[in-house]
Design an enzyme around this catalytic site. Structure first.
Site, PDB file in Angstrom:
ATOM      1  N   ASP A 108      -8.472 -10.087  11.669  1.00  0.00           N
ATOM      2  CA  ASP A 108      -8.238  -9.092  10.605  1.00  0.00           C
ATOM      3  C   ASP A 108      -9.303  -7.985  10.530  1.00  0.00           C
ATOM      4  OD1 ASP A 108      -7.927  -9.531   6.910  1.00  0.00           O
ATOM      5  OD2 ASP A 108      -7.481  -7.724   8.159  1.00  0.00           O
ATOM      6  N   GLN A 137      -4.416  -6.308  -5.610  1.00  0.00           N
ATOM      7  CA  GLN A 137      -4.566  -6.110  -3.934  1.00  0.00           C
ATOM      8  C   GLN A 137      -3.610  -5.024  -3.460  1.00  0.00           C
ATOM      9  OE1 GLN A 137      -6.518  -7.627  -1.431  1.00  0.00           O
ATOM     10  NE2 GLN A 137      -5.094  -8.217   0.164  1.00  0.00           N
ATOM     11  N   ARG A 143       7.186  -9.802   1.281  1.00  0.00           N
ATOM     12  CA  ARG A 143       6.244 -10.211   2.285  1.00  0.00           C
ATOM     13  C   ARG A 143       6.872  -9.793   3.524  1.00  0.00           C
ATOM     14  NH1 ARG A 143       1.270 -10.902   2.903  1.00  0.00           N
ATOM     15  NH2 ARG A 143       1.156 -12.577   1.229  1.00  0.00           N
ATOM     16  N   HIS A 152       1.729  -0.563   5.981  1.00  0.00           N
ATOM     17  CA  HIS A 152       1.115  -2.116   6.346  1.00  0.00           C
ATOM     18  C   HIS A 152       2.142  -2.649   7.138  1.00  0.00           C
ATOM     19  CE1 HIS A 152      -0.224  -6.403   6.009  1.00  0.00           C
ATOM     20  NE2 HIS A 152      -1.226  -5.811   5.048  1.00  0.00           N
ATOM     21  N   ARG A 179       3.544  -0.697  -4.081  1.00  0.00           N
ATOM     22  CA  ARG A 179       4.449  -1.545  -3.423  1.00  0.00           C
ATOM     23  C   ARG A 179       5.180  -2.464  -4.206  1.00  0.00           C
ATOM     24  NH1 ARG A 179       0.774  -6.348  -0.298  1.00  0.00           N
ATOM     25  NH2 ARG A 179      -0.341  -6.853  -2.059  1.00  0.00           N
ATOM     26  N   GLU A 212      -1.243  -1.825  11.160  1.00  0.00           N
ATOM     27  CA  GLU A 212      -1.144  -0.917   9.994  1.00  0.00           C
ATOM     28  C   GLU A 212      -1.684   0.384  10.379  1.00  0.00           C
ATOM     29  OE1 GLU A 212      -2.553  -5.182   8.299  1.00  0.00           O
ATOM     30  OE2 GLU A 212      -2.799  -3.464   7.087  1.00  0.00           O
TER      31      GLU A 212
HETATM   32  O1  TA6 Z   1      -3.629  -6.725   6.808  1.00  0.00           O
HETATM   33  C1  TA6 Z   1      -4.750  -6.800   6.119  1.00  0.00           C
HETATM   34  C2  TA6 Z   1      -4.763  -7.367   4.789  1.00  0.00           C
HETATM   35  O2  TA6 Z   1      -5.787  -6.700   4.028  1.00  0.00           O
HETATM   36  C3  TA6 Z   1      -5.165  -9.070   5.063  1.00  0.00           C
HETATM   37  O3  TA6 Z   1      -6.503  -9.039   4.797  1.00  0.00           O
HETATM   38  C4  TA6 Z   1      -4.178  -9.656   4.254  1.00  0.00           C
HETATM   39  O4  TA6 Z   1      -4.779  -9.897   2.905  1.00  0.00           O
HETATM   40  C5  TA6 Z   1      -3.002  -8.843   4.274  1.00  0.00           C
HETATM   41  O5  TA6 Z   1      -3.555  -7.598   4.150  1.00  0.00           O
HETATM   42  C6  TA6 Z   1      -1.823  -9.260   3.332  1.00  0.00           C
HETATM   43  O6  TA6 Z   1      -2.387  -8.819   2.030  1.00  0.00           O
HETATM   44  P1  TA6 Z   1      -1.303  -9.219   0.871  1.00  0.00           P
HETATM   45  O7  TA6 Z   1      -1.814  -8.791  -0.225  1.00  0.00           O
HETATM   46  O8  TA6 Z   1      -0.107  -8.420   1.086  1.00  0.00           O
HETATM   47  O9  TA6 Z   1      -1.086 -10.834   0.955  1.00  0.00           O
END
Ligand code: TA6
Length: 284
Positions: free
Chosen positions: A196, A80, A61, A151, A85, A255
């Protein structure tokens, strides 16, 4: 003066520590995650959560998560923000370059769950600036469509005083409103709640003005048509177990990549390089 060391990082994960006359950086092989970059005499430029996990089955993080081959969480995808990563990258080369630059090149070993015949390389170059570059090589026989995004979590003194500049007039998808399309009206994007947004066909340069740390951070990209601006604010900060409840005050994500309608289709045999150069200067 430049030097590189392999160390055991948090969670027992291996990391590279890079030192030059101007700066230091840390790169975890896990996710090729740049977790730290700091110019001597300045606060760190990247934010890293004090609550981040350092485990092989989840992302770090903070720093610069490498997002590929999709952004967000499409319904038909298992994770996600793509597959890479949370994978273990390998150090391929360390190079000292003119101008006291130090460059680390990392490669991603092929794996069954990764797209076949698509090769990735990630280079991190440090000096008085930090430059990261994600190269995608399509070694297959057919076109390959994907999203990519670096990111980046930037460290700020107090996000309530900070602002992001350079996106006035640019359309964005509001991720807090089912990706409704809107147009940025302001040159100074400020934060008083969660933000966001996926800015589309964005210009190559954005800036973060941070009165808290009395500096301006410049983000200059090559081959990035999208800019994503995110601050989780209070509720989402509390909802993230790997993020401190008040850490939203000390970070903003700007990002860079090619997301949503900016996704890329790479013809067979071709490659593309997403590059982000990060620098800072005292706030004018
Ligand atoms: O930075 C945009 C985003 O897609 C946010 O919606 C939030 O989910 C963030 O990325 C972090 O995502 P993660 O999967 O690292 O918690």
């Amino acid at each position: 003066m430049s030097r590189v060391e392999f160390r055991t990082g948090q969670g027992g994960l291996p990391k590279l520590v890079l030192q030059t006359a101007a700066s230091t950086a840390e790169i975890y092989l896990h996710g090729a995650s740049v977790t730290h970059y700091q110019k001597h005499g300045e606060p760190p430029l990247l934010f890293l959560s004090s609550q981040s996990r350092f485990q092989s089955d989840g992302p770090i993080r903070g720093g610069i998560p490498v997002i590929f081959p999709w952004f967000g969480k499409p319904a038909d995808k298992p994770l996600q923000h793509g597959l890479v990563r949370t994978r273990s990258w390998q150090l391929a080369e360390i190079e000292t370059r003119a101008g006291d630059q130090l460059r680390a090149r990392l490669t991603l070993p092929s794996a069954p769950e990764l797209p076949a015949a698509i090769r990735l390389e990630y280079t991190v170059t440090i000096s008085a600036e930090l430059t990261v570059e994600l190269a995608v090589m399509n070694e297959s026989q057919q076109p390959f469509t994907f999203e990519n995004c670096l990111h980046t979590y930037f460290a700020v003194g107090d996000v309530r005083q900070a602002s992001v500049h350079g996106l006035r007039g640019i359309d964005y998808l509001d991720s807090l409103a089912a990706r409704q399309r809107r147009t940025e009206a302001s040159d100074a994007i400020r934060f008083s709640g969660e933000v966001d947004r996926i800015y589309l066909n964005a210009p190559p340069v954005t800036e973060i003005r941070d009165p808290g740390l009395r500096r301006t951070i410049r983000v200059e990209t090559q081959n990035a048509r999208s800019a994503v601006v995110w601050n989780p604010w209070i509720a989402k900060s509390k909802a993230m177990p790997d993020f401190g409840d008040d850490e939203y005050l000390r970070m903003v994500c700007v990002e860079s990549g090619n997301v949503a309608e900016n996704q890329l289709t790479l013809p067979a045999g071709e490659s593309c390089r997403l590059q982000v150069a990060i620098s800072s200067a005292p706030l004018a």
